[in-house]
Motif scaffolding. Sequence first.
Motif, PDB file in Angstrom:
ATOM      1  N   ILE A 132      32.626  51.616 191.596  1.00  0.00           N
ATOM      2  CA  ILE A 132      34.091  51.655 191.634  1.00  0.00           C
ATOM      3  C   ILE A 132      34.675  51.189 190.309  1.00  0.00           C
ATOM      4  CG2 ILE A 132      36.141  50.588 192.668  1.00  0.00           C
ATOM      5  CD1 ILE A 132      34.562  50.590 195.362  1.00  0.00           C
ATOM      6  N   ALA A 133      34.176  50.053 189.797  1.00  0.00           N
ATOM      7  CA  ALA A 133      34.698  49.510 188.539  1.00  0.00           C
ATOM      8  C   ALA A 133      34.479  50.479 187.386  1.00  0.00           C
ATOM      9  CB  ALA A 133      34.034  48.162 188.241  1.00  0.00           C
ATOM     10  N   LYS A 134      33.300  51.053 187.305  1.00  0.00           N
ATOM     11  CA  LYS A 134      33.007  52.003 186.225  1.00  0.00           C
ATOM     12  C   LYS A 134      33.790  53.300 186.408  1.00  0.00           C
ATOM     13  CE  LYS A 134      30.520  49.484 183.751  1.00  0.00           C
ATOM     14  NZ  LYS A 134      31.004  49.108 182.415  1.00  0.00           N
ATOM     15  N   ALA A 135      33.945  53.744 187.648  1.00  0.00           N
ATOM     16  CA  ALA A 135      34.696  54.975 187.905  1.00  0.00           C
ATOM     17  C   ALA A 135      36.161  54.792 187.525  1.00  0.00           C
ATOM     18  CB  ALA A 135      34.557  55.388 189.364  1.00  0.00           C
ATOM     19  N   ARG A 136      36.696  53.597 187.726  1.00  0.00           N
ATOM     20  CA  ARG A 136      38.080  53.324 187.290  1.00  0.00           C
ATOM     21  C   ARG A 136      38.200  53.496 185.779  1.00  0.00           C
ATOM     22  NH1 ARG A 136      38.381  47.959 190.476  1.00  0.00           N
ATOM     23  NH2 ARG A 136      39.016  48.677 192.520  1.00  0.00           N
ATOM     24  N   GLN A 137      37.228  52.980 185.040  1.00  0.00           N
ATOM     25  CA  GLN A 137      37.245  53.130 183.586  1.00  0.00           C
ATOM     26  C   GLN A 137      37.129  54.601 183.203  1.00  0.00           C
ATOM     27  OE1 GLN A 137      34.077  50.774 181.961  1.00  0.00           O
ATOM     28  NE2 GLN A 137      34.905  48.860 182.736  1.00  0.00           N
ATOM     29  N   PHE A 138      36.270  55.315 183.897  1.00  0.00           N
ATOM     30  CA  PHE A 138      36.059  56.725 183.606  1.00  0.00           C
ATOM     31  C   PHE A 138      37.297  57.546 183.964  1.00  0.00           C
ATOM     32  CE2 PHE A 138      34.513  60.933 185.021  1.00  0.00           C
ATOM     33  CZ  PHE A 138      34.051  61.394 183.797  1.00  0.00           C
ATOM     34  N   VAL A 169      30.914  55.143 179.001  1.00  0.00           N
ATOM     35  CA  VAL A 169      31.169  54.811 180.405  1.00  0.00           C
ATOM     36  C   VAL A 169      30.572  55.891 181.299  1.00  0.00           C
ATOM     37  CG1 VAL A 169      32.948  54.444 182.164  1.00  0.00           C
ATOM     38  CG2 VAL A 169      33.244  53.490 179.878  1.00  0.00           C
ATOM     39  N   ARG A 170      30.772  57.146 180.937  1.00  0.00           N
ATOM     40  CA  ARG A 170      30.202  58.258 181.704  1.00  0.00           C
ATOM     41  C   ARG A 170      28.679  58.165 181.718  1.00  0.00           C
ATOM     42  NH1 ARG A 170      31.937  63.357 183.178  1.00  0.00           N
ATOM     43  NH2 ARG A 170      30.257  64.811 183.576  1.00  0.00           N
TER      44      ARG A 170
END
Length: 136
Positions: A18-24, A56-57
């Motif tokens: 979730i945290a990484k997907a928010r950045q992405f 990030v991806r």
Amino acid sequence: MPTPPPLSIAPEKVFFVIAKARQFDAKDVVTDPDPGSNASDDGMRAVLEDHADDPVRLELSRFIRGLNVDEQIDLVALAWMGRGDGDLDSWDELRGEAARAHNNRTASYLLGMPLLAGHLEDAMATCGFDEEDFET
């Protein structure tokens, strides 16, 4: 409090996604694919664009590919549940469909899903998991 389904994936891993997907998800389309200038001269605007080699991806894709099959299946089922394709009562059906659809492109599929972070967050809330309980 709802009884969460038996997950193969640890809630901490879902909250990491979730945290990484928010950045992405915060990335914008590439406006100048080959600027030919120094990034510091451009105000570092390119870091906000969705380049193929975006760190990030890459990190999120590698993380998802590193999950075992059951964890990937749960992650997809959670995304579907958060998207509104089912609820706690239909977890077994959702997970079964995710298992039937599983292939080696899970990371690409999830990264291509609009609003992935929000869907996973909604699913985790539906399951009774709060991100604050898993922060370190």
